[in-house]
Scaffold this motif. Structure first.
Motif, PDB file in Angstrom:
ATOM      1  N   ALA A  50       4.271  11.239   0.154  1.00  5.65           N
ATOM      2  CA  ALA A  50       4.789  11.662  -1.149  1.00  5.65           C
ATOM      3  C   ALA A  50       4.765  13.182  -1.276  1.00  5.65           C
ATOM      4  N   ASP A  51       3.688  13.807  -0.844  1.00  5.47           N
ATOM      5  CA  ASP A  51       3.603  15.272  -0.921  1.00  5.47           C
ATOM      6  C   ASP A  51       4.680  15.939  -0.062  1.00  5.47           C
ATOM      7  N   ASN A  52       4.997  15.345   1.083  1.00  3.93           N
ATOM      8  CA  ASN A  52       6.031  15.924   1.940  1.00  3.93           C
ATOM      9  C   ASN A  52       7.423  15.747   1.349  1.00  3.93           C
ATOM     10  N   ILE A  53       7.659  14.657   0.644  1.00  6.11           N
ATOM     11  CA  ILE A  53       8.938  14.499  -0.055  1.00  6.11           C
ATOM     12  C   ILE A  53       9.080  15.569  -1.126  1.00  6.11           C
ATOM     13  N   VAL A  54       8.011  15.788  -1.882  1.00  6.14           N
ATOM     14  CA  VAL A  54       8.037  16.840  -2.910  1.00  6.14           C
ATOM     15  C   VAL A  54       8.268  18.200  -2.263  1.00  6.14           C
ATOM     16  N   ALA A  55       7.622  18.459  -1.127  1.00  2.19           N
ATOM     17  CA  ALA A  55       7.827  19.732  -0.411  1.00  2.19           C
ATOM     18  C   ALA A  55       9.286  19.888  -0.006  1.00  2.19           C
ATOM     19  N   ASP A  56       9.915  18.814   0.463  1.00  2.00           N
ATOM     20  CA  ASP A  56      11.334  18.866   0.818  1.00  2.00           C
ATOM     21  C   ASP A  56      12.192  19.228  -0.385  1.00  2.00           C
ATOM     22  N   LEU A  57      11.912  18.574  -1.501  1.00  3.20           N
ATOM     23  CA  LEU A  57      12.698  18.831  -2.710  1.00  3.20           C
ATOM     24  C   LEU A  57      12.503  20.255  -3.224  1.00  3.20           C
ATOM     25  N   ARG A  58      11.328  20.825  -2.956  1.00  5.59           N
ATOM     26  CA  ARG A  58      11.032  22.183  -3.431  1.00  5.59           C
ATOM     27  C   ARG A  58      11.373  23.251  -2.387  1.00  5.59           C
ATOM     28  N   GLY A  59      11.852  22.811  -1.217  1.00 10.27           N
ATOM     29  CA  GLY A  59      12.190  23.764  -0.166  1.00 10.27           C
ATOM     30  C   GLY A  59      10.980  24.354   0.538  1.00 10.27           C
ATOM     31  N   LYS A  60       9.881  23.607   0.555  1.00 10.20           N
ATOM     32  CA  LYS A  60       8.654  24.077   1.205  1.00 10.20           C
ATOM     33  C   LYS A  60       8.426  23.320   2.517  1.00 10.20           C
ATOM     34  N   ASP A  61       7.450  23.780   3.284  1.00 12.48           N
ATOM     35  CA  ASP A  61       7.155  23.155   4.568  1.00 12.48           C
ATOM     36  C   ASP A  61       6.347  21.870   4.373  1.00 12.48           C
ATOM     37  N   ARG A  62       6.614  20.915   5.241  1.00  9.73           N
ATOM     38  CA  ARG A  62       5.830  19.677   5.227  1.00  9.73           C
ATOM     39  C   ARG A  62       4.482  19.903   5.900  1.00  9.73           C
ATOM     40  N   TYR A 122       0.826  -1.207   0.000  1.00 12.51           N
ATOM     41  CA  TYR A 122       0.000   0.000   0.000  1.00 12.51           C
ATOM     42  C   TYR A 122       0.861   1.259   0.000  1.00 12.51           C
ATOM     43  N   VAL A 123       1.671   1.408   1.043  1.00 10.97           N
ATOM     44  CA  VAL A 123       2.454   2.638   1.200  1.00 10.97           C
ATOM     45  C   VAL A 123       3.473   2.772   0.084  1.00 10.97           C
ATOM     46  N   GLY A 124       4.207   1.701  -0.197  1.00  8.59           N
ATOM     47  CA  GLY A 124       5.253   1.786  -1.210  1.00  8.59           C
ATOM     48  C   GLY A 124       4.732   2.119  -2.590  1.00  8.59           C
ATOM     49  N   MET A 125       3.701   1.391  -3.046  1.00  9.49           N
ATOM     50  CA  MET A 125       3.203   1.624  -4.400  1.00  9.49           C
ATOM     51  C   MET A 125       2.508   2.968  -4.527  1.00  9.49           C
ATOM     52  N   TYR A 126       1.648   3.315  -3.559  1.00 10.58           N
ATOM     53  CA  TYR A 126       0.928   4.578  -3.659  1.00 10.58           C
ATOM     54  C   TYR A 126       1.872   5.780  -3.522  1.00 10.58           C
ATOM     55  N   THR A 127       2.926   5.649  -2.720  1.00  6.75           N
ATOM     56  CA  THR A 127       3.917   6.719  -2.622  1.00  6.75           C
ATOM     57  C   THR A 127       4.630   6.897  -3.952  1.00  6.75           C
ATOM     58  N   ALA A 128       5.096   5.799  -4.531  1.00  6.32           N
ATOM     59  CA  ALA A 128       5.801   5.874  -5.810  1.00  6.32           C
ATOM     60  C   ALA A 128       4.887   6.398  -6.913  1.00  6.32           C
ATOM     61  N   LEU A 129       3.626   5.963  -6.903  1.00  8.04           N
ATOM     62  CA  LEU A 129       2.669   6.395  -7.918  1.00  8.04           C
ATOM     63  C   LEU A 129       2.467   7.908  -7.869  1.00  8.04           C
ATOM     64  N   ARG A 130       2.339   8.439  -6.660  1.00  5.19           N
ATOM     65  CA  ARG A 130       2.128   9.882  -6.519  1.00  5.19           C
ATOM     66  C   ARG A 130       3.406  10.669  -6.845  1.00  5.19           C
ATOM     67  N   LEU A 131       4.546  10.116  -6.426  1.00  9.68           N
ATOM     68  CA  LEU A 131       5.815  10.799  -6.715  1.00  9.68           C
ATOM     69  C   LEU A 131       6.081  10.877  -8.213  1.00  9.68           C
ATOM     70  N   GLN A 132       5.822   9.797  -8.948  1.00  9.02           N
ATOM     71  CA  GLN A 132       6.113   9.838 -10.374  1.00  9.02           C
ATOM     72  C   GLN A 132       5.189  10.804 -11.112  1.00  9.02           C
ATOM     73  N   ARG A 133       4.026  11.078 -10.533  1.00  8.46           N
ATOM     74  CA  ARG A 133       3.133  12.059 -11.128  1.00  8.46           C
ATOM     75  C   ARG A 133       3.545  13.486 -10.756  1.00  8.46           C
ATOM     76  N   LYS A 134       3.905  13.687  -9.479  1.00  7.82           N
ATOM     77  CA  LYS A 134       4.273  15.024  -9.020  1.00  7.82           C
ATOM     78  C   LYS A 134       5.665  15.450  -9.500  1.00  7.82           C
TER      79      LYS A 134
END
Length: 442
Positions: A343-355, A17-29
């Motif tokens: 996944a959204d928090n990883i993207v926030a980290d990469l973009r320098g935004k708050d989690r 659940y966590v692994g696939m849905y995280t990867a799915l959202r990351l590859q889209r974002k």
């Protein structure tokens, strides 16, 4: 000369659940970052597919095609690198994981470095040192176990229909499940429903079957509340299923069942669904852990003191900000939603935004108890019977990953309206070389 790129390496341990849905959202974002080579995403899992576990009971009962309750990782995660293998060590001090690729021997391990790590290894069955349990019991967490149980139950009907010895028949027609949570109750109810339907083709009186649920506590399905739990137990008993509460399994040697209430009998089938524990690789890692071997994370799903490590699902201790409890329950509902926030928090980290912290009120619970039977407690609304069964199917269909799988599941259900389910046992799948070996000896 173009400057050399140093992509951010995201490694996800686990394709559930966590692994696939995280990867799915990351590859889209992170579509543009992946295309430019600024980011790489690697998913490591022993299997090449993600199993939607709430549908395992229906797959075991023959209501769903087994291939339709799994999602192929390589097809879903087109922009990720999927590596099939077993993670053997997490060395966060050096930011690398060690894994053994599929098909390789135990000495052919490889290391994969990471900049961001997502720990989504989930849980494994929690067994107890009960004599005979390891050799005679089976769990109910994977599609392989579900299909094995389907074939095994139908094969026991074959055995009973082919033998005149009363002891052999009793043993074959006795089915014991230990653990009255969602997995145990749904597996028991669906398989009993299937076996009862199949009895007519075997010339077996359904009353000759003995189905039993053994639970150490004083209630079943604690997730749906005391009232609905009592109704579930009563509904199972009305079907002739024995529900033994506050009872322990003491021994299962040679398939001879001994219970704490003093009862002893033989049973050809023993299913163990009495709890789970954190994955052993997580427990043996250098990550911050609680006393249960789970990664301790904040509400932002980041490991304590490790801003580059994320964790969610069964192998993480996630604070519950909804006020319903101290920590979130280890279930599919939270896992899927935590994966999106992670996944959204990883993207926030990469973009320098708050989690953003994870906060989600528990919607409720639904459970299937066989064809046209169910129980549900959603937003405080309690349903049972056909309405609950319909809600169970509708809810989980909406959560099934990919439109392709949703349509296949719907097609299976639609065909089931017009045709009876198959009752063929393919127990020989467990011994695929037996016929060939026999030919070689003759």
């Amino acid at each position: 000369m173009a400057p050399e790129r140093n992509p951010r390496r995201i490694v996800i341990l686990g394709g559930g659940y966590v692994g696939m849905y995280t990867a799915l959202r990351l590859q889209r974002k992170l579509r543009r970052d992946l295309r430019r080579g600024d980011v790489t995403i690697t998913v490591i899992d022993p299997q090449s597919y993600m199993t939607y576990q709430p549908f395992l009971p229906e797959a075991a009962a023959g209501n769903l095609e087994p291939r339709h309750v799994v999602a192929p990782l390589r097809k879903v995660l087109k922009r990720c690198r999927v590596r099939n293998g077993y993670v053997t060590q997490v060395d966060d001090a050096h930011r690398c994981v060690t894994y053994r690729p599929a098909g390789a021997d135990e000495h052919a391990e490889q290391q994969i470095p990471y900049d961001v790590l997502v720990v989504a290894l989930g849980s494994v069955s929690r067994t107890l040192p009960i004599p005979g349990l390891a050799s005679c019991g089976i769990g109910f967490k994977t599609i392989e176990e579900a299909i094995y149980l389907r074939n095994h139950v139908l094969h026991q009907l074959d055995v009973a229909a082919s033998n005149d010895d009363p002891a052999v028949r009793r043993r074959a027609l006795t089915f014991v499940f230990v653990g009255a949570g969602f997995a145990g109750i749904e597996a028991l109810a669906e398989l009993e429903d299937m076996a009862r339907d199949a009895c007519r083709w075997y010339g077996i009186d359904p009353a000759d079957m003995r189905w039993m649920m053994v639970e150490a506590t004083d209630r079943v399905l604690p997730e749906v509340g005391p009232e609905m739990g009592r109704w579930t137990a009563e509904a199972l008993r009305r079907r002739g299923i024995e529900v033994k509460l506050e009872t322990l399994l003491k021994s299962a040697e040679n398939r001879h069942i001994v219970l704490s209430d003093g009862e002893e009998f033989d049973a050809a089938t023993l299913v163990w669904t009495a709890g789970v524990k954190a994955h052993p690789v997580v427990r043996n890692s250098d990550l911050p852990l609680d006393d249960k071997g789970r990664v301790t994370v904040g509400a932002d799903l980041v490991a304590e003191g490790r801003p580059h490590v994320y964790a969610a699902g069964d192998n993480a201790r996630v604070p519950d900000l909804s006020g319903k409890g101290e920590f979130t329950a280890p279930n599919a509902q939270h896992a899927v939603r935590q994966a999106r926030r992670l996944a959204d928090n990883i993207v926030a980290d990469l973009r320098g935004k708050d989690r953003t912290p994870y906060k989600h009120a528990y919607v409720g619970s639904v459970a299937g108890l066989g064809l046209h039977k169910g129980v549900a407690n959603v937003y405080g609304v309690k349903l049972r019977g056909l309405p609950a069964w319909f809600m169970h199917r509708a809810y989980h269909l909406s959560r099934m990953p990919t439109f392709n799988r949703k349509m296949r599941v719907t097609a299976d259900w639609t065909l089931a309206l017009f045709f009876r389910r198959e009752i063929v046992s393919l127990a020989e799948l467990e011994r695929p070389h037996e016929e060939f070996e026999l030919a070689g000896r003759s």
